[in-house]
Scaffold this motif. Structure first.
Motif, PDB file in Angstrom:
ATOM      1  N   ASP A  71      13.052 -11.369  -2.087  1.00  0.00           N
ATOM      2  CA  ASP A  71      12.733 -11.557  -0.670  1.00  0.00           C
ATOM      3  C   ASP A  71      13.826 -10.860   0.145  1.00  0.00           C
ATOM      4  O   ASP A  71      14.971 -11.311   0.189  1.00  0.00           O
ATOM      5  N   LEU A  72      13.453  -9.779   0.790  1.00  0.00           N
ATOM      6  CA  LEU A  72      14.446  -8.940   1.468  1.00  0.00           C
ATOM      7  C   LEU A  72      14.778  -9.436   2.883  1.00  0.00           C
ATOM      8  O   LEU A  72      15.501  -8.758   3.610  1.00  0.00           O
ATOM      9  N   SER A  73      14.296 -10.602   3.237  1.00  0.00           N
ATOM     10  CA  SER A  73      14.781 -11.169   4.498  1.00  0.00           C
ATOM     11  C   SER A  73      16.112 -11.898   4.253  1.00  0.00           C
ATOM     12  O   SER A  73      16.758 -12.348   5.191  1.00  0.00           O
ATOM     13  N   GLU A 122       9.406  -5.217  17.469  1.00  0.00           N
ATOM     14  CA  GLU A 122      10.262  -5.320  16.278  1.00  0.00           C
ATOM     15  C   GLU A 122      10.538  -3.930  15.712  1.00  0.00           C
ATOM     16  O   GLU A 122      11.660  -3.599  15.324  1.00  0.00           O
ATOM     17  N   LYS A 123       9.496  -3.104  15.700  1.00  0.00           N
ATOM     18  CA  LYS A 123       9.672  -1.742  15.166  1.00  0.00           C
ATOM     19  C   LYS A 123      10.647  -0.952  16.045  1.00  0.00           C
ATOM     20  O   LYS A 123      11.482  -0.200  15.547  1.00  0.00           O
ATOM     21  N   LEU A 124      10.519  -1.145  17.354  1.00  0.00           N
ATOM     22  CA  LEU A 124      11.375  -0.383  18.272  1.00  0.00           C
ATOM     23  C   LEU A 124      12.850  -0.771  18.099  1.00  0.00           C
ATOM     24  O   LEU A 124      13.721   0.097  18.060  1.00  0.00           O
ATOM     25  N   ASN A 161      -1.922   4.593  11.820  1.00  0.00           N
ATOM     26  CA  ASN A 161      -3.031   4.093  10.987  1.00  0.00           C
ATOM     27  C   ASN A 161      -3.223   4.816   9.650  1.00  0.00           C
ATOM     28  O   ASN A 161      -3.934   5.819   9.583  1.00  0.00           O
ATOM     29  N   VAL A 162      -2.620   4.280   8.642  1.00  0.00           N
ATOM     30  CA  VAL A 162      -2.724   4.896   7.316  1.00  0.00           C
ATOM     31  C   VAL A 162      -3.868   4.215   6.550  1.00  0.00           C
ATOM     32  O   VAL A 162      -4.032   2.997   6.633  1.00  0.00           O
ATOM     33  N   TYR A 163      -4.637   5.014   5.831  1.00  0.00           N
ATOM     34  CA  TYR A 163      -5.737   4.436   5.056  1.00  0.00           C
ATOM     35  C   TYR A 163      -5.849   5.190   3.731  1.00  0.00           C
ATOM     36  O   TYR A 163      -5.293   6.286   3.577  1.00  0.00           O
ATOM     37  N   PHE A 183       0.810  -1.218   0.000  1.00  0.00           N
ATOM     38  CA  PHE A 183       0.000   0.000   0.000  1.00  0.00           C
ATOM     39  C   PHE A 183       0.849   1.276   0.000  1.00  0.00           C
ATOM     40  O   PHE A 183       0.835   2.049  -0.975  1.00  0.00           O
ATOM     41  N   ILE A 184       1.616   1.476   1.070  1.00  0.00           N
ATOM     42  CA  ILE A 184       2.310   2.768   1.203  1.00  0.00           C
ATOM     43  C   ILE A 184       3.498   2.837   0.242  1.00  0.00           C
ATOM     44  O   ILE A 184       3.719   3.860  -0.421  1.00  0.00           O
ATOM     45  N   GLY A 185       4.251   1.734   0.118  1.00  0.00           N
ATOM     46  CA  GLY A 185       5.406   1.721  -0.795  1.00  0.00           C
ATOM     47  C   GLY A 185       4.979   1.980  -2.233  1.00  0.00           C
ATOM     48  O   GLY A 185       5.635   2.729  -2.961  1.00  0.00           O
ATOM     49  N   VAL A 224      10.843  -2.603  -5.000  1.00  0.00           N
ATOM     50  CA  VAL A 224      11.201  -3.986  -4.654  1.00  0.00           C
ATOM     51  C   VAL A 224      10.154  -4.576  -3.723  1.00  0.00           C
ATOM     52  O   VAL A 224       9.695  -3.905  -2.783  1.00  0.00           O
ATOM     53  N   ASP A 225       9.785  -5.827  -3.985  1.00  0.00           N
ATOM     54  CA  ASP A 225       8.834  -6.515  -3.099  1.00  0.00           C
ATOM     55  C   ASP A 225       8.992  -8.016  -3.317  1.00  0.00           C
ATOM     56  O   ASP A 225       9.421  -8.453  -4.374  1.00  0.00           O
ATOM     57  N   LYS A 226       8.613  -8.783  -2.301  1.00  0.00           N
ATOM     58  CA  LYS A 226       8.764 -10.238  -2.477  1.00  0.00           C
ATOM     59  C   LYS A 226       7.586 -10.857  -3.227  1.00  0.00           C
ATOM     60  O   LYS A 226       7.692 -11.953  -3.751  1.00  0.00           O
ATOM     61  N   GLY A 282       5.437  -8.331  19.849  1.00  0.00           N
ATOM     62  CA  GLY A 282       5.707  -8.768  18.480  1.00  0.00           C
ATOM     63  C   GLY A 282       5.959  -7.570  17.569  1.00  0.00           C
ATOM     64  O   GLY A 282       7.069  -7.045  17.504  1.00  0.00           O
ATOM     65  N   TYR A 283       4.909  -7.111  16.918  1.00  0.00           N
ATOM     66  CA  TYR A 283       5.025  -6.042  15.916  1.00  0.00           C
ATOM     67  C   TYR A 283       5.701  -4.773  16.477  1.00  0.00           C
ATOM     68  O   TYR A 283       6.628  -4.226  15.881  1.00  0.00           O
ATOM     69  N   GLY A 284       5.219  -4.309  17.635  1.00  0.00           N
ATOM     70  CA  GLY A 284       5.736  -3.059  18.209  1.00  0.00           C
ATOM     71  C   GLY A 284       7.188  -3.171  18.646  1.00  0.00           C
ATOM     72  O   GLY A 284       7.997  -2.266  18.406  1.00  0.00           O
TER      73      GLY A 284
HETATM   74  P1  NAD Z   1       1.667  -3.611   3.075  1.00  0.00           P
HETATM   75  O1  NAD Z   1       1.483  -4.968   3.701  1.00  0.00           O
HETATM   76  O2  NAD Z   1       0.644  -3.150   2.104  1.00  0.00           O
HETATM   77  O3  NAD Z   1       3.098  -3.529   2.374  1.00  0.00           O
HETATM   78  C1  NAD Z   1       4.225  -4.174   2.869  1.00  0.00           C
HETATM   79  C2  NAD Z   1       4.889  -4.898   1.706  1.00  0.00           C
HETATM   80  O4  NAD Z   1       6.087  -5.529   2.187  1.00  0.00           O
HETATM   81  C3  NAD Z   1       4.011  -6.013   1.107  1.00  0.00           C
HETATM   82  O5  NAD Z   1       3.763  -5.759  -0.260  1.00  0.00           O
HETATM   83  C4  NAD Z   1       4.851  -7.265   1.316  1.00  0.00           C
HETATM   84  O6  NAD Z   1       4.757  -8.191   0.233  1.00  0.00           O
HETATM   85  C5  NAD Z   1       6.245  -6.700   1.434  1.00  0.00           C
HETATM   86  N1  NAD Z   1       7.136  -7.640   2.098  1.00  0.00           N
HETATM   87  C6  NAD Z   1       6.892  -8.372   3.211  1.00  0.00           C
HETATM   88  N2  NAD Z   1       7.926  -9.159   3.475  1.00  0.00           N
HETATM   89  C7  NAD Z   1       8.871  -8.917   2.516  1.00  0.00           C
HETATM   90  C8  NAD Z   1      10.140  -9.429   2.256  1.00  0.00           C
HETATM   91  N3  NAD Z   1      10.683 -10.380   3.022  1.00  0.00           N
HETATM   92  N4  NAD Z   1      10.824  -8.962   1.178  1.00  0.00           N
HETATM   93  C9  NAD Z   1      10.279  -8.023   0.386  1.00  0.00           C
HETATM   94  N5  NAD Z   1       9.048  -7.492   0.576  1.00  0.00           N
HETATM   95  C10 NAD Z   1       8.359  -7.939   1.636  1.00  0.00           C
HETATM   96  O7  NAD Z   1       1.823  -2.590   4.292  1.00  0.00           O
HETATM   97  P2  NAD Z   1       1.765  -0.999   4.296  1.00  0.00           P
HETATM   98  O8  NAD Z   1       0.494  -0.612   4.933  1.00  0.00           O
HETATM   99  O9  NAD Z   1       2.105  -0.467   2.955  1.00  0.00           O
HETATM  100  O10 NAD Z   1       2.930  -0.664   5.330  1.00  0.00           O
HETATM  101  C11 NAD Z   1       4.233  -0.283   4.908  1.00  0.00           C
HETATM  102  C12 NAD Z   1       5.114  -0.083   6.128  1.00  0.00           C
HETATM  103  O11 NAD Z   1       4.529   0.879   7.003  1.00  0.00           O
HETATM  104  C13 NAD Z   1       5.328  -1.339   6.968  1.00  0.00           C
HETATM  105  O12 NAD Z   1       6.639  -1.361   7.457  1.00  0.00           O
HETATM  106  C14 NAD Z   1       4.360  -1.155   8.104  1.00  0.00           C
HETATM  107  O13 NAD Z   1       4.765  -1.861   9.262  1.00  0.00           O
HETATM  108  C15 NAD Z   1       4.416   0.338   8.310  1.00  0.00           C
HETATM  109  N6  NAD Z   1       3.210   0.860   8.958  1.00  0.00           N
HETATM  110  C16 NAD Z   1       2.019   0.864   8.290  1.00  0.00           C
HETATM  111  C17 NAD Z   1       0.883   1.354   8.914  1.00  0.00           C
HETATM  112  C18 NAD Z   1      -0.447   1.386   8.219  1.00  0.00           C
HETATM  113  O14 NAD Z   1      -1.405   1.881   8.812  1.00  0.00           O
HETATM  114  N7  NAD Z   1      -0.570   0.892   6.989  1.00  0.00           N
HETATM  115  C19 NAD Z   1       0.968   1.839  10.234  1.00  0.00           C
HETATM  116  C20 NAD Z   1       2.187   1.802  10.880  1.00  0.00           C
HETATM  117  C21 NAD Z   1       3.316   1.338  10.226  1.00  0.00           C
END
Ligand code: NAD
Length: 347
Positions: A68-70, A166-168, A192-194, A27-29, A47-49, A162-164
């Motif tokens: 795959d960026l892991s 990891e971000k920290l 919360n992005v929408y 979404f955001i990327g 880039v995306d997996k 978990g999620y939080g």
């Molecule tokens: P999203 O799930 O739409 O996009 C994330 C992308 O990362 C996905 O397309 C996924 O395929 C890709 N991805 C996952 N694992 C991968 C890997 N190993 N290699 C390559 N690509 C991989 O999420 P988003 O809403 O666009 O969020 C983008 C970023 O913003 C994330 O880091 C998320 O944690 C952060 N974020 C988003 C929100 C929100 O409200 N959407 C809020 C807080 C933080």
């Protein structure tokens, strides 16, 4: 608004630099790739997996790589020749996902660890990391009438499990790459992005998209009921995608913010109950509600304190929720109809 003359100066960069956006199939990327392309940047690598057929958006002229960026070697390939890197790849979703799949969320630390090191080795000039409001201490979010969270509220740390966390820890990596190695890193804590092109079905969607979809489906099926997660009193603020991508750009080009996490969100607080009402108003319908207190609901309340972003950038995300939600509802309705007709959609 802060006095613009006192706010930090933003660095202007050449439009021909190599930009790399990780997680650009999401979404955001994906929206960020479109935004930079619209600003005239000529060398954008997305880039995306996910396989290309599953990317939410593809902007003409943008190079697309499926990696795959892991995996560290893939990160090295992804950032080759890059001047700026925007790291948005993560295994994430709304509360339904992050409360159930904590291991997947934690494993995103692999992406962030390898991406920041690869960027450093590639001599990247600016590195942006997408953090989250989920880093904030959960003890401060137990009341729906919360005081807004300011950047210093992340410590003492008690993040979302978990999620939080990891971000920290990934924020800390970014801070140390500046402190020890002088790579300029930037971090925004998204609230919360929408918006259009966001996930709207399938289990990873967030409340605004899920509620739009439920209202649209109830109307379509003429079954005028809606189930709502939690008791409806939870409060949040929601940021429209256009504000998010603009904010990422401003933050990454503001040297005052090097290695300094900053809130990127609106301070327009709303309860889930009122968000349902807003979706009903947009859809022109009133539904019979069933609240499910046992469903995933996250913290009781969370809002963004925007004092710092106003002071430093003289700007803050300001799209009114009702305007952003109208656009989002219209887009989801269109996707819903496409799916019903058996056509390709973003889910
Ligand atoms: P999203 O799930 O739409 O996009 C994330 C992308 O990362 C996905 O397309 C996924 O395929 C890709 N991805 C996952 N694992 C991968 C890997 N190993 N290699 C390559 N690509 C991989 O999420 P988003 O809403 O666009 O969020 C983008 C970023 O913003 C994330 O880091 C998320 O944690 C952060 N974020 C988003 C929100 C929100 O409200 N959407 C809020 C807080 C933080």
């Amino acid at each position: 608004m802060a006095n613009a003359s006192k706010t930090a100066k933003l660095t202007v960069v050449d439009k021909n630099i190599q930009i790399v956006i990780a997680g650009a199939g999401g979404f955001i990327g994906g929206s960020l790739a479109r935004y930079f392309s619209g600003k005239g940047f000529t060398r954008i690598r997305a880039v995306d997996k996910k396989p290309l057929s599953e990317w939410y958006q593809r902007t003409p002229g943008v190079e697309c790589l499926c990696l795959d960026l892991s995996q560290e070697q893939n990160c090295r390939r992804a950032v080759e020749g890059a001047t700026e890197v925007y790291q948005l790849a993560a295994d994430m979703g709304g509360m339904g996902f992050i409360e159930k799949f904590r291991i997947e969320c934690l494993r995103s630390v692999l992406i962030n660890t390898h991406m920041v090191e690869s960027a450093y080795r590639a001599g990247v000039d600016r590195y942006f990391y997408s953090s989250s409001a989920c880093v904030y201490n959960t003890d401060l979010q137990k009341d729906p009438n919360v005081r807004a969270l300011k950047e210093s509220d992340a410590y003492p740390a008690m993040s979302e499990r978990g999620y939080g966390w990891e971000k920290l820890i990934s924020e800390m990596f970014c801070q140390e790459y500046w402190a020890e190695r002088k790579m300029k890193t930037f971090m925004a804590r998204f609230h919360n992005v929408y918006g259009p092109w966001g996930t709207w079905d399938g289990g990873r969607e967030k409340a605004p998209a899920a509620l739009c979809r439920k209202v649209i489906a109830a109307k379509d099926k003429n079954d005028l009921r809606i189930d709502v997660w939690g008791d409806g009193t939870q409060t949040r603020s929601y940021m429209f995608i256009d504000d998010c991508v603009k904010g990422i750009d401003m933050i990454t080009h503001c040297d005052t913010l090097i290695a300094t996490p900053i809130n990127l969100g609106t301070s327009e607080l709303i309860s889930v109950k009122d968000l349902v009402t807003l979706c009903e108003t947009i859809g022109g319908v009133t539904l019979k509600r069933t609240y499910d207190p046992a469903a995933p609901k996250g913290v009781a309340g969370r809002n963004s304190d925007n004092t710092m972003i106003r002071r430093i950038l003289g700007w803050e995300p300001a799209t009114p929720l009702k305007d952003g939600m109208r656009k989002t509802y219209a887009w989801i309705e269109q996707q819903y109809k496409l799916r019903k007709a058996g056509k390709r959609t973003v889910e």
